[in-house]
Design an enzyme around this catalytic site. Sequence first.
Site, PDB file in Angstrom:
ATOM      1  N   ASN A   6     -17.833  26.942   0.164  1.00 21.70           N
ATOM      2  CA  ASN A   6     -17.265  27.913  -0.892  1.00 21.70           C
ATOM      3  C   ASN A   6     -16.791  27.078  -1.822  1.00 21.70           C
ATOM      4  OD1 ASN A   6     -15.785  29.799  -2.124  1.00 21.70           O
ATOM      5  ND2 ASN A   6     -14.660  30.540  -0.426  1.00 21.70           N
ATOM      6  N   LEU A   7     -17.158  26.992  -3.257  1.00 23.80           N
ATOM      7  CA  LEU A   7     -16.426  26.059  -4.133  1.00 23.80           C
ATOM      8  C   LEU A   7     -15.367  26.856  -4.814  1.00 23.80           C
ATOM      9  CD1 LEU A   7     -20.012  24.698  -5.955  1.00 23.80           C
ATOM     10  CD2 LEU A   7     -18.738  23.894  -4.028  1.00 23.80           C
ATOM     11  N   LYS A   8     -15.170  27.939  -4.360  1.00 23.93           N
ATOM     12  CA  LYS A   8     -13.709  28.720  -4.986  1.00 23.93           C
ATOM     13  C   LYS A   8     -13.895  28.403  -6.596  1.00 23.93           C
ATOM     14  CE  LYS A   8     -11.846  28.684  -0.507  1.00 23.93           C
ATOM     15  NZ  LYS A   8     -10.523  28.776   0.342  1.00 23.93           N
ATOM     16  N   HIS A  89     -12.883  38.138   1.089  1.00 21.95           N
ATOM     17  CA  HIS A  89     -12.401  36.413   1.326  1.00 21.95           C
ATOM     18  C   HIS A  89     -10.966  36.850   1.254  1.00 21.95           C
ATOM     19  CE1 HIS A  89     -11.139  32.352   1.034  1.00 21.95           C
ATOM     20  NE2 HIS A  89     -12.165  32.084   1.777  1.00 21.95           N
ATOM     21  N   GLU A 137     -11.487  33.792   9.233  1.00 23.73           N
ATOM     22  CA  GLU A 137     -10.595  32.752   8.551  1.00 23.73           C
ATOM     23  C   GLU A 137      -9.021  33.242   8.622  1.00 23.73           C
ATOM     24  OE1 GLU A 137     -13.541  30.731   5.258  1.00 23.73           O
ATOM     25  OE2 GLU A 137     -11.877  32.089   4.528  1.00 23.73           O
ATOM     26  N   ILE A 142      -6.470  27.765   5.937  1.00 17.13           N
ATOM     27  CA  ILE A 142      -7.253  27.667   4.878  1.00 17.13           C
ATOM     28  C   ILE A 142      -6.723  26.296   3.946  1.00 17.13           C
ATOM     29  CG2 ILE A 142      -8.076  28.483   2.748  1.00 17.13           C
ATOM     30  CD1 ILE A 142      -8.503  30.959   4.103  1.00 17.13           C
ATOM     31  N   GLY A 176      -9.892  24.890   7.437  1.00 11.27           N
ATOM     32  CA  GLY A 176      -9.531  23.563   7.671  1.00 11.27           C
ATOM     33  C   GLY A 176     -10.752  22.897   8.317  1.00 11.27           C
ATOM     34  N   ALA A 197     -14.799  24.729   2.381  1.00 13.73           N
ATOM     35  CA  ALA A 197     -14.375  24.724   0.887  1.00 13.73           C
ATOM     36  C   ALA A 197     -13.786  23.072   0.941  1.00 13.73           C
ATOM     37  CB  ALA A 197     -13.460  25.594   0.418  1.00 13.73           C
ATOM     38  N   SER A 198     -12.589  22.960   0.908  1.00 16.68           N
ATOM     39  CA  SER A 198     -11.863  21.621   0.687  1.00 16.68           C
ATOM     40  C   SER A 198     -12.588  20.424   1.142  1.00 16.68           C
ATOM     41  CB  SER A 198     -10.489  21.633   0.766  1.00 16.68           C
ATOM     42  OG  SER A 198     -10.278  22.093   2.279  1.00 16.68           O
TER      43      SER A 198
HETATM   44  O1  G3P Z   1     -14.105  30.169   2.372  1.00 16.18           O
HETATM   45  C1  G3P Z   1     -13.922  28.963   3.163  1.00 16.18           C
HETATM   46  C2  G3P Z   1     -12.586  28.662   2.864  1.00 16.18           C
HETATM   47  O2  G3P Z   1     -11.427  29.864   2.886  1.00 16.18           O
HETATM   48  C3  G3P Z   1     -12.064  27.610   4.169  1.00 16.18           C
HETATM   49  O3  G3P Z   1     -11.393  26.775   3.151  1.00 16.18           O
HETATM   50  O4  G3P Z   1     -10.542  24.448   2.227  1.00 16.18           O
HETATM   51  O5  G3P Z   1      -9.931  25.380   4.599  1.00 16.18           O
HETATM   52  O6  G3P Z   1     -12.327  24.631   3.968  1.00 16.18           O
HETATM   53  P1  G3P Z   1     -11.113  25.202   3.676  1.00 16.18           P
END
Ligand code: G3P
Length: 215
Positions: A6-8, A89, A137, A142, A176, A197-198
């Site tokens: 997810n590139l957000k 989301h 999630e 996150i 995470g 994402a991150s």
């Molecule tokens: O949609 C995936 C996301 O919400 C997770 O974010 O940055 O914790 O990988 P992250």
Amino acid sequence: MFLLVNLKTYRAGTGEDAVAVAEAARDVADETGARVAVAPQAADLRAVAETGVETFAQHVDGVEYGSNTGATHAGAVAGAGVTGTLLNHSERRLRLAEIDASLNAARDASLETVVCANNPAQSAAAAALGPDAVAVEPPELIGTGTPVSKADPDVITDTVGRVREVADVPVLCGAGITSGDDVEAARELGAEGVLVASGVVKAESPRDAMLDLVT
Ligand code: G3P
């Protein structure tokens, strides 16, 4: 194991950067045989889909063609080469009736659907609406780099159990996750895929990060 990146609205998720991550994801999928999809923001959907990578929208609205200013129409998204969508989301939360309407719109456009949820109870409720998958999630994890699969393993096992009582819907998880070890832990807990994402967009090499996640 399904990896959905997810590139957000991360900087890496705009313009040419989104395409670069998409090309790397496509190559990782081709080289490893893993299923890897990318969910860019709406403005980048067509460019990302044109790389050949499996492409998801981050959201679609439950609207018909017509008078809906500012909406994202599922059919228009599909017309851009997109094959699936996230819904609900935690950064794009919807009401129950809106999730249902978006799911119907996505189905009408033949988009695969992944409905996100904060916890096991919400995941079971989402599963009852008949998506192709649910993704649990915990919002507090996150973007932290502290993986749900290690910090809160019960949320995954409880979600798998609660969802199975309702419908035969695969469970994904996210929050995470940054490494192959985190993915392995998620898998052992019953998750059939991960949302990340991150851990990819902030990595020095998104390609290496994705390789680690799927191998
Ligand atoms: O949609 C995936 C996301 O919400 C997770 O974010 O940055 O914790 O990988 P992250």
